[in-house]
Design a protein around this motif. Structure first.
Motif: not given
Length: 404
Positions: A193-196, A218-224
């Motif tokens: 998520g930080l890289a996005a 993926l859920v955590v990445a979306g939340a981040a």
């Protein structure tokens, strides 16, 4: 060879690799921070887009309103700008950079890029520690040489000089890949998520995790990602953030320096455009390429596959030439695969020289179109890795679905 001769030879190899690392650091200092050969350019000029966006978000306005953004770019940093292309989840980085003066922001982006380079070198060391059937001394030498290439290649220097964010995003991606390999999915999701804020990089890696059915990650990445864009959502709403961003991105890509045919825009579409052949988006090919790579993933050492995934992004999505900087990490598995094969090593070195050859030298020689040989060379590097990288495998038992 005598014992003394063997010791002398080994010492010479260590000294040579250390000298290579020192030269890489000197190149970064001279060309990345010192600006040697860069004319009248200013350090971290591209970072100023993030700085002004942060100033606007602090004031509760949207950088995606082009007229307002252009006026603020002119009044705050005296730049005639194009649209702001970063997505709303870049707000955290932008606000951090704009928390002080422009001078402090330049120092901060320089430090962040240095840390990012350190993360990529640490990734190489972690990958080397997983490599078996190679003498530890040889592994250390190859890791040092790879670190020298990561630090000293011209694209790294260019990213640092411009104050660009490719290395920062890549550092988060490589860290996410490393901890995901260790089944630390929550941390990997946060890092993804930080890289996005560089979506063209995070997209292909996220697609890989989707194929791998890493749902928690993926859920955590979306939340981040959502959390990183919280301030724009609160201050300017959905309309002034995520819904306005695609229009601003389209305007950005229509700018002179971002057109698909511009000399510093990289990829197969740019290569074809330079020959007068215009083709539509190659995103479907990028998706198919990642799927194909996922299909044969068990034939490769898993830790290095992120490089091949990112190369697909650079060739088939949208990139500038300096975005290639982090793929220098691929040096390590290529060196491992080419040990004892001098012809292969020579071929790899030639392709690397083509990729890293400074474009300004081609232009001085009135051979500017030769710079487009970099796309061909990068395809060659990818093909070489896909062929010879199969010899670099993890022999130890792993959980059945670790990065599977």
């Amino acid at each position: 060879m005598s014992f003394r001769g063997a010791i002398s030879s080994k010492t010479g190899i260590y000294i040579l690799s250390a000298a290579f690392l020192i030269l890489g650091a000197l190149a970064l200092a001279m060309f990345g921070f010192g600006g040697v050969g860069r004319g009248d350019g200013n350090f971290a000029s591209d970072m100023l887009y993030l700085f002004v966006a942060g100033e606007m978000w602090e004031a509760g306005s949207s950088p995606y309103v082009f007229d307002m953004f252009r006026e603020d770019m002119k009044s705050i940093v005296n730049i005639d700008s194009v649209s702001y292309a970063y997505p709303p989840n870049s707000a955290l980085l932008a606000l951090a950079l704009s928390s002080g003066s422009v001078g402090m922001a330049k120092i901060l982006i320089g430090v962040m890029n240095l840390i990012a380079i350190g993360v990529l070198c640490a990734f190489v060391a972690a990958g080397a520690a997983q490599t078996r059937d190679v003498h530890p001394g040889r592994l250390r030498v190859m890791a040092v040489i790879t670190a020298a290439v990561v630090i000293g290649n011209p694209f790294t220097a260019h990213v640092v000089w411009l104050g660009q964010t490719t290395l920062i995003s890549a550092a988060f991606l490589y860290a996410a890949w490393l901890v995901a390999d260790r089944r630390m999915d929550v941390l990997a999701g946060v890092l993804l998520g930080l890289a996005a804020f560089k979506p063209q990089l995070a997209f292909v890696v996220g697609l890989w995790f989707l194929l791998d059915r890493r749902w928690l990650l993926l859920v955590v990445a979306g939340a981040a990602t959502l959390l990183m864009s919280a301030w724009p959502l609160v201050t300017t709403g959905l309309d002034g953030s995520w819904l306005d961003w695609p229009r601003a991105l389209s305007d950005y890509q229509g700018g002179t320096f971002n057109l698909i045919s511009f000399k510093h825009v990289f990829g197969l579409r740019s290569l074809l455009a330079s020959a007068g052949i215009m083709v539509p988006s190659m995103m479907p090919l990028a998706i198919l390429g990642v799927i194909a790579l996922f299909w044969v993933r068990h034939q490769y050492e898993q830790i290095w596959l992120i490089n091949a995934i990112l190369i697909l992004s650079f060739l088939l999505l949208y990139a500038h030439d300096y975005d290639l900087a982090p793929v220098a990490v691929l040096t390590f598995p290529l060196l491992i695969a080419s040990r004892g094969r001098s012809g292969l090593l020579l071929l790899i070195c030639v392709m690397a020289c083509i990729i890293f050859f400074p474009q300004r030298l081609w232009e001085k020689l009135d051979l500017s179109q030769m710079a487009r040989s970099r796309e061909i060379a990068l395809m060659g590097i990818l093909a070489t890795y896909l062929v010879v990288g199969r010899t670099v495998r993890r022999p130890t038992a792993r959980p059945a679905r670790a990065m599977s």
